[in-house]
Enzyme design. Structure first.
Site: not given
Length: 90
Positions: A17, A35
Site C-alpha cells: 500500500r 487492505n
C-alpha cells in the site's frame, strides 16, 4: 479516467500500500488504497487516461520489492468520489 482495482497475490505485509502511494504521488494519480479482509488490496484511482494506464502497469509489476501480483481485477468506473490526493486507508 476512474478505475477500481482488486489486487491479489503477495500484497499484504510487504509495504504494497505504501509503495502504491509513492507511485501514485510520482505519477499524479488521485485515490485510495486499502487492505481487504481476504488478503487482497483494493485501489480506487483517477487521473488522465495515460497516467492511469501507466499506474496500472506499475501495479501489475508490484510496486513493493517483496510483493508480487497474481491477479488484478480492473474495472473502469465513475462510481466513486473525486479525490484531491492519494491516501492509504484502513
Amino acid at each position: 479516467m476512474k478505475v477500481t482495482m482488486t489486487v491479489s497475490g503477495r500484497v499484504q505485509g510487504v509495504g504494497f500500500r505504501y509503495m502504491t502511494k509513492i507511485v501514485a504521488d510520482q505519477l499524479g494519480v488521485l485515490g485510495i488504497v486499502k487492505n481487504e479482509a481476504n488478503g487482497d488490496v483494493y485501489i480506487e484511482a483517477m487521473g488522465s487516461e495515460a497516467v492511469v494506464k501507466q499506474f496500472i502497469e506499475e501495479i501489475k509489476k508490484s510496486p513493493a520489492p517483496f510483493g508480487y501480483v497474481d491477479h488484478l481485477d480492473l474495472k473502469e468506473t465513475a462510481n466513486f468520489e473525486d479525490y484531491h490526493d492519494f491516501a492509504v486507508t484502513y
